[in-house]
Structure formats: structure tokens, C-alpha cells
Design a protein around this motif. Sequence first.
Motif, short mmCIF file in Angstrom:
data_model
loop_
_atom_site.label_atom_id
_atom_site.label_comp_id
_atom_site.label_asym_id
_atom_site.label_seq_id
_atom_site.Cartn_x
_atom_site.Cartn_y
_atom_site.Cartn_z
N TRP A 156 -0.96 -3.24 7.27
CA TRP A 156 0.22 -3.26 6.40
C TRP A 156 1.31 -2.35 6.96
O TRP A 156 2.49 -2.71 7.03
CB TRP A 156 -0.16 -2.81 5.00
N ALA A 157 0.92 -1.15 7.38
CA ALA A 157 1.90 -0.18 7.87
C ALA A 157 2.57 -0.68 9.14
O ALA A 157 3.77 -0.47 9.34
CB ALA A 157 1.24 1.17 8.12
N PHE A 165 -4.10 -4.43 -2.97
CA PHE A 165 -4.87 -4.63 -1.75
C PHE A 165 -5.29 -6.10 -1.61
O PHE A 165 -6.06 -6.44 -0.71
CB PHE A 165 -6.13 -3.75 -1.75
N LEU A 190 0.80 -1.22 0.00
CA LEU A 190 0.00 0.00 0.00
C LEU A 190 0.83 1.27 0.00
O LEU A 190 0.27 2.37 -0.02
CB LEU A 190 -0.94 0.02 1.22
N LEU A 193 -7.50 5.93 -0.57
CA LEU A 193 -7.13 4.51 -0.57
C LEU A 193 -8.07 3.69 -1.43
O LEU A 193 -7.66 2.74 -2.11
CB LEU A 193 -7.13 3.98 0.86
N PHE A 210 -3.44 6.35 11.91
CA PHE A 210 -4.00 5.23 11.16
C PHE A 210 -5.03 4.45 11.99
O PHE A 210 -6.13 4.17 11.53
CB PHE A 210 -2.90 4.29 10.70
N CYS A 234 -10.13 -0.56 3.45
CA CYS A 234 -8.92 0.15 3.02
C CYS A 234 -8.17 0.73 4.21
O CYS A 234 -6.94 0.59 4.32
CB CYS A 234 -9.28 1.26 2.04
N ARG A 239 -4.55 -0.60 5.57
CA ARG A 239 -3.43 0.32 5.69
C ARG A 239 -2.79 0.21 7.07
O ARG A 239 -1.55 0.16 7.19
CB ARG A 239 -3.88 1.76 5.45
#
Length: 589
Positions: free
Chosen positions: A505-506, A215, A4, A124, A516, A498, A502
Motif C-alpha cells: 500500500w505504501a 485491510f 492503511l 497493524l 517496511f 499486515c 503496508r
Amino acid sequence: MAQLGLSSEQQAMFDTVDGALLSCGERPVDAVLDELGVAALLSEGGNLIDAALVAEAAGRHGVIIWPDERVLVVAACLGMATRALDDAAAYACERVVFGRPIGEYQGVAHTLANVITEIEGTRLLVWRAIAARAEGLAEAARLDAQAFWWAAKAVLPAIKAAMRTFGGYGVSEDSPLPALYMKARAALYAAGDPDRVLTAPLPALAPIAPVPISFSPDAEAEEWRLRTERFLESFTAEEKHAFAASADNHFPDLHRRLADAGLLFPDWPLEWGGSGASALATSAVHRALTHAGWPISVLVVSDSIGKLLMLFGTAEAKAEILPRLARGEAIACLGLSEPSGGSDVFGAKTRAVHDGARWIANGQKVFTTTAHQAEYVLLLARSEGGLTLFVAPLGEGFDLAPVLTFAGERTNITFYSDFGIEDRYLLGEAGKGSKVLAATMNLEHNQGDYYLGALDFARAELLAGLDALLELPGLRENEAAIRHSMARMDAHIALLECLSLRAIWAGDAGAGQRWFGPMCKLLGTESWHACNAELVERFAPWSLDASIPALAAVEAEARCGIQATIYGGTNEVQRSVIAETRLKLPRSR
């Protein structure tokens, strides 16, 4: 495999276009863009993600480069909204009213936090729609439509919020904001009422070249999803109904079965009873469980407390507690909130004093869900030097009283009276609990699966019985409104997915940002209530009949959603965090 993040080259490209347009002076915008060669992004081997970034950069200056590509129109409009919000945030830090910068006032800060959350989520969703199209996924056209719908719902309120932040100047001819508003509105309304896009026939989208963002779940996540679904084949309808009717959301036998199947904490390290799976794989497990009607709130709390132990616990506490949690023979609860503090955990009054041999805690906690079933508590107390946290076994000196909530769930008021805690149960350093608290909040808020699960479950219940429900008196003539509300729920799920992806993943990539998780919590819980409450309206009066299982589930989730906006740090706290970290506004609480 989910990817992402933007590359440094992509960010530089965005900055180059933004900077060139910012300094173009009287030169025609088209000439500046021609010199930059942006047309090649669509005609000579460029990819659509890069084009979306350029479109957004141009949109910051009120320019729509590619009016014939709907997803790029959306990107341009997002640029307009982001420019407006960035300007408004800067102004809110400078403008002083009644002796304070206006960004300190929650009426300003929280309004901007709401809209920036929807704008970031829509950005996103644009990327996700493009990635799905590049991968040839069947959902690409639906995501494209949802991204446009969200832009139509989010962009104009964002620019309006920016105008109001500036006050009279925001609506004057000297301000750039009215022009951005008018251009975005013209673009988003050009084809008619944008609300119709959710239920209109989906467009046929031409194939596009591969893009560097995805994604899609990777093979590991798919494997864990399938493994969970195979396990759930033994989850009976009776058990599902019992779960739904229970005030506890926890059946010890089912919890242990989940542990025996290796599905309790898949991403825990092998040494502590997990499988070392990725965070995305664990998310796939959670989605499969909640889709089947398996509440994961108890699981998620024990998971978070276990991870805090791994980070801050003593060797003795880890060796004792983690294997018990992993085997499903014990659960842990949260002892954070207090009657006079609510979401202000830093104001805890429960005290812990060391008597030379062990800690002695005295005080009271509220909303300690599952305390009547738990073996351990994450206890926050004030000690000499500051705040201190423990993961302590419940026993002598501990008592509780049940509290039944509006949504039919049980929580507890808990009492600690000379409650003894051995040194080995200390988390981190005594008196220096802020670091542990920060990790606690991050783990709790980055759980988008929990909110998605509630929406998934209600949606699945409705879809399974929709044909029969529409035969109830008075509902067939309301079918169009019902289907539109269900499409709105789908769009909320897509956007929340989304934001959740994020955050997950982050976290794995070490690229997380402080806002986030709060964005997940804010949008997730507000959507949880709003989407289900809207469907209660559409199916009324039958939605108030508890004897119709699907509608009873939706009505119950609408109530649960209200509670969720309060638990885990109220949404007002989340808005303040978003405003302070994403928009750089001054502290507003």
C-alpha cells in the motif's frame, strides 16, 4: 479497498494526548484525559481506530484508559513498548562504551530491530482487527484474539530489550521501564495464560461504527484472485507434485501458460505486456498461485528485473527484453552475490571494462539461481568510477557449475570470462549503480507474498489431510499441541499479511519507509522456518517420513525457510537496516 495510513488529524490527536500527559506534572492523569474529551471516542460517535491511537498515546505513560476493551488494552501495551524502545534507541546513540556508541554493536541494534518489527506488526494487527469488526467480517474475532496473543508475546520482550540497553539504570527505581513492564504484564496476564487465547472459543464482538482504515481487498484485487483460481483449475495434481519435487521451481511450459493467461506480470504497463493492474491485485494473484503450490520465486525475480529495466534501461534493451519476459519465453536471474562478499553487494569484485566498443566483464558470482535456464542476468560489476549494473543476455564468455542446497533446490556458481556486454544493456549510469542497487533491494524485499506463500502452502497441505494424519500412531494424544502450533502459524500469517500489505500500500501511495520491506523479509523468513520447524516437532517422528506428502511438504518448507533467511540480503543485514532507519541507531555493519 485497503487504506492503511493515518490522517494528519489522527496524528495530531495522538501527539496532543502524548504531549498533554508528558507535561501534566502532578495533575491526575484522569483529569487531563477528561479535559481532552477522549471518553467521547467510545460514547459519542468516535471510532475505535481513534480510540486505539489515544489508548496507545496514554500507554506511553503507563496508563490504560479502557481496561474492558481487549483490543484497546493491547493498544495501550503497545504504547508502553514503543515508549521503552524509543527511549532505548535514543540512549543507544548517546552511550559510549569502548569508544563507540552502543547502538553500533549488533548485539544491541539487532535485538531492538527484532522487537520493533513485532511491535509494529502487532500495531497493524490491532488496526486490522478493528477494521474487520467495523466491516462485519467473520474473521474479526479471530484477528482480535491474534492481536492480543501477539501483544503478549511481543510487548514484554520489547520492554526487556529496552531495559538491557540501559544496563543497570534500566532496572533501577529511577527508570520508568520497570513500571511499564509490570503494568503491561498485569494487563496481558489478567485473564490467565495468554497462550491459551489462540485456541480458546472466540469472543462475540459487538458491532462498531465505520473506521477510516481497511485491510480488505478491493474489487479489482478480488477479480484478479478469482481469475487466477479459474486458471488454476487446469493446474493438475501431477503438475503440482512435479513442481514440489523439482530442484528448479521453474517449468517453462507452465510459465508460458501463466503468461498466456495474463497472470505473469499483471501490474506491468500495457505497453510492456501487462494489464496495468494495481500492486494489491498482483499480490492477490501471487497468493492464489502459492496457495495452490505454484512457486513464484522465478516469476518474482524476472518481475523485479523487468521493473528495473523500465526504470533504468535503455530504449533498445526495453524493446528487446521486456516483451520476451512478458510473453514468458524468457526469464532473468540475479548476478549479485560473490564468493567473498555474500550480502555485501557493494563489495563486488567482478570487473567490467569498456574497450571502446562494448563492456568486457570478468569475475564470479554465487547463488545465481536459474542461471542454467535463464536468458538474461542482472549483473553487478565494478567499473571505473564505481559500481555498474547491466541486464545482459547470457552467451559466450559465460559458464556455470550447479550447487544443490540443503532444501533440495538448485542454484549455481557462475563465471564470466571476457563476457561481452553491449552498451544498450547498461542500467542507469556507468559507475553510479547505487541508485539502481537501492531500487533492486526495495523490489526484492517488498515481496511479502513470497514468504506468505510458503506458509500458506504448508498450512493448506496440513489442513487438507489433518484428520488422517492424527490417526497415525502417537499423534492423537498430541493433538492439542498440534492444533496450538497450527494456530500459532495462523497468527504469524496474520501479522505478516499486515506488514506485507503496508509495504504494498505504501509503495502505491508514495508513503513508503525504508524499513517496511526489511521488516517483511525479517519476519517473513523467520516465520517461514520457525512455524514449519515447530510443526515438524509436533508431528514427529512421522514428519521425517518423506512418503507422507503433507508432512514432507512441511519438513521441506522448514528447510527452505532457513535458506530464505540468508538469500536476498541476510536477516542480519535487514536487522541493521531496521535499526538504522526505524530506530535511528548508528550504522552497525
